[in-house]
Scaffold this motif. Sequence first.
Motif, mmCIF file in Angstrom:
data_model
loop_
_atom_site.group_PDB
_atom_site.id
_atom_site.type_symbol
_atom_site.label_atom_id
_atom_site.label_comp_id
_atom_site.label_asym_id
_atom_site.label_seq_id
_atom_site.Cartn_x
_atom_site.Cartn_y
_atom_site.Cartn_z
ATOM 1 N N MET A 1 0.780 -1.294 -0.062
ATOM 2 C CA MET A 1 0.086 0.191 -0.037
ATOM 3 C C MET A 1 0.999 1.238 0.097
ATOM 4 O O MET A 1 0.567 2.059 -0.642
ATOM 5 C CB MET A 1 -0.866 0.202 1.057
ATOM 6 N N ILE A 2 1.944 1.170 0.768
ATOM 7 C CA ILE A 2 2.732 2.367 0.985
ATOM 8 C C ILE A 2 3.585 2.617 -0.492
ATOM 9 O O ILE A 2 3.447 3.835 -0.881
ATOM 10 C CB ILE A 2 3.826 2.188 1.856
ATOM 11 N N CYS A 3 3.803 1.437 -1.218
ATOM 12 C CA CYS A 3 4.595 1.779 -2.501
ATOM 13 C C CYS A 3 3.509 2.337 -3.363
ATOM 14 O O CYS A 3 3.735 3.054 -4.358
ATOM 15 C CB CYS A 3 5.000 0.440 -2.860
ATOM 16 N N TYR A 4 2.300 1.860 -3.272
ATOM 17 C CA TYR A 4 0.977 2.178 -4.170
ATOM 18 C C TYR A 4 0.702 3.778 -3.942
ATOM 19 O O TYR A 4 0.618 4.533 -4.893
ATOM 20 C CB TYR A 4 -0.059 1.578 -4.378
ATOM 21 N N LEU A 5 0.976 4.272 -2.771
ATOM 22 C CA LEU A 5 0.519 5.662 -2.672
ATOM 23 C C LEU A 5 1.896 6.341 -3.423
ATOM 24 O O LEU A 5 1.523 7.436 -3.863
ATOM 25 C CB LEU A 5 0.690 5.824 -1.014
ATOM 26 N N ALA A 6 3.027 5.953 -3.198
ATOM 27 C CA ALA A 6 4.007 6.529 -4.164
ATOM 28 C C ALA A 6 3.839 6.623 -5.500
ATOM 29 O O ALA A 6 4.235 7.685 -6.121
ATOM 30 C CB ALA A 6 5.446 5.822 -3.871
ATOM 31 N N VAL A 7 3.259 5.331 -6.047
ATOM 32 C CA VAL A 7 2.854 5.401 -7.522
ATOM 33 C C VAL A 7 1.742 6.444 -7.746
ATOM 34 O O VAL A 7 1.709 7.175 -8.889
ATOM 35 C CB VAL A 7 2.464 4.062 -7.678
ATOM 36 N N ILE A 8 0.822 6.641 -6.770
ATOM 37 C CA ILE A 8 -0.226 7.544 -7.154
ATOM 38 C C ILE A 8 0.303 9.163 -7.252
ATOM 39 O O ILE A 8 0.141 9.821 -7.867
ATOM 40 C CB ILE A 8 -1.368 7.499 -5.763
ATOM 41 N N VAL A 9 1.190 9.204 -6.312
ATOM 42 C CA VAL A 9 1.914 10.644 -6.262
ATOM 43 C C VAL A 9 2.596 10.953 -7.840
ATOM 44 O O VAL A 9 2.395 11.954 -8.322
ATOM 45 C CB VAL A 9 2.748 10.757 -5.047
ATOM 46 N N ASN A 10 3.358 9.735 -8.106
ATOM 47 C CA ASN A 10 4.081 9.717 -9.191
ATOM 48 C C ASN A 10 3.024 9.986 -10.267
ATOM 49 O O ASN A 10 3.287 10.993 -11.451
ATOM 50 C CB ASN A 10 4.784 8.607 -9.442
ATOM 51 N N ASP A 11 1.890 9.222 -10.499
ATOM 52 C CA ASP A 11 0.912 9.496 -11.477
ATOM 53 C C ASP A 11 0.477 10.984 -11.502
ATOM 54 O O ASP A 11 0.239 11.537 -12.776
ATOM 55 C CB ASP A 11 -0.365 8.642 -11.169
ATOM 56 N N ILE A 12 0.114 11.389 -10.397
ATOM 57 C CA ILE A 12 -0.463 12.584 -10.386
ATOM 58 C C ILE A 12 0.529 13.772 -11.005
ATOM 59 O O ILE A 12 0.404 14.656 -11.784
ATOM 60 C CB ILE A 12 -0.958 13.195 -8.954
ATOM 61 N N GLY A 13 1.858 13.578 -10.469
ATOM 62 C CA GLY A 13 2.963 14.372 -11.047
ATOM 63 C C GLY A 13 3.119 14.364 -12.431
ATOM 64 O O GLY A 13 3.293 15.276 -13.364
ATOM 65 N N SER A 14 3.053 13.192 -13.029
ATOM 66 C CA SER A 14 3.330 12.913 -14.464
ATOM 67 C C SER A 14 2.140 13.430 -15.205
ATOM 68 O O SER A 14 2.318 14.149 -16.341
ATOM 69 C CB SER A 14 3.317 11.297 -14.758
ATOM 70 N N ILE A 15 0.853 13.315 -14.915
ATOM 71 C CA ILE A 15 -0.311 13.678 -15.486
ATOM 72 C C ILE A 15 -0.210 15.274 -15.300
ATOM 73 O O ILE A 15 -0.486 16.003 -16.546
ATOM 74 C CB ILE A 15 -1.545 13.451 -14.792
ATOM 75 N N ARG A 16 0.170 15.822 -14.296
ATOM 76 C CA ARG A 16 0.067 17.401 -14.222
ATOM 77 C C ARG A 16 1.292 18.062 -15.076
ATOM 78 O O ARG A 16 1.176 19.073 -15.808
ATOM 79 C CB ARG A 16 0.644 17.770 -12.883
ATOM 80 N N SER A 17 2.493 17.173 -15.144
ATOM 81 C CA SER A 17 3.298 17.824 -16.000
ATOM 82 C C SER A 17 3.077 17.887 -17.422
ATOM 83 O O SER A 17 3.381 18.791 -18.216
ATOM 84 C CB SER A 17 4.759 17.043 -16.173
ATOM 85 N N ILE A 18 2.221 16.738 -17.839
ATOM 86 C CA ILE A 18 1.873 16.753 -19.219
ATOM 87 C C ILE A 18 0.724 18.034 -19.482
ATOM 88 O O ILE A 18 0.677 18.505 -20.607
ATOM 89 C CB ILE A 18 1.233 15.499 -19.624
ATOM 90 N N ALA A 19 0.027 17.862 -18.574
ATOM 91 C CA ALA A 19 -1.150 19.150 -18.755
ATOM 92 C C ALA A 19 -0.544 20.378 -18.914
ATOM 93 O O ALA A 19 -1.138 21.293 -19.714
ATOM 94 C CB ALA A 19 -1.881 19.122 -17.444
ATOM 95 N N GLU A 20 0.561 20.647 -18.237
ATOM 96 C CA GLU A 20 1.141 22.018 -18.334
ATOM 97 C C GLU A 20 1.956 22.018 -19.909
ATOM 98 O O GLU A 20 1.929 23.148 -20.554
ATOM 99 C CB GLU A 20 2.340 22.151 -17.430
ATOM 100 N N VAL A 21 2.249 21.214 -20.429
ATOM 101 C CA VAL A 21 3.042 21.186 -21.627
ATOM 102 C C VAL A 21 1.990 21.202 -22.691
ATOM 103 O O VAL A 21 2.202 22.210 -23.518
ATOM 104 C CB VAL A 21 3.895 19.781 -22.168
#
Length: 194
Positions: A1-21
């Motif tokens: 679960m802790i690893c998947y929380l990190a994956v969720i944070v990574n997902d949000i960051g990745s999606i946000r960076s694409i949204a900015e571009v």
Amino acid sequence: MICYLAVIVNDIGSIRSIAEVIEERSMRGRYKRGIIATGIANIASGLFGVIGGVNYSISAGMILETRCASKWTLLPAAIIMAAIAFLPDLVALMTLVPPVIIGAVLIYVLAAQFSAALYVFFKETAGREFEYESGIIVGLPVIIGTMISFIPSETAEAFPPLVRPVIANGFVMGVIVVILLEHVIFRKKKEPVS
């Protein structure tokens, strides 16, 4: 679960960076769909006993480099990768790619990621529009300089004594790469004075 929380944070960051571009503003549904897709893909990976997928913000660098943000370009790539999985001889052939080539591609990808991060960060704050090439001019020398700083002393000793102080010095090589990138490879043509 802790690893998947990190994956969720990574997902949000990745999606946000694409949204900015791509300058997308309606993001709420995209976050949900992205996290759900990553979860389903990783559950399937777990069931089949293989490593699951993770989104990377490197996608922003690839979009800026290729100037293509279409998700449909991934469909042929996915079909080709799935087909390769059923052709062991082709997989064996792909393992013959020399490590030097793989390393060069990794350096390029890291520079693209660095440039994309600078692009997203400075896009709104820079007095003029931040260019992707400017990020490469900053990122590639940082990566090369850092790599050279960590080469083993035995490797540094293998360089000819005349060039050793230059080639084995991360700072000096970083400066040389900056000069080459800015004044040779990405040189801007001077506009005529009117």
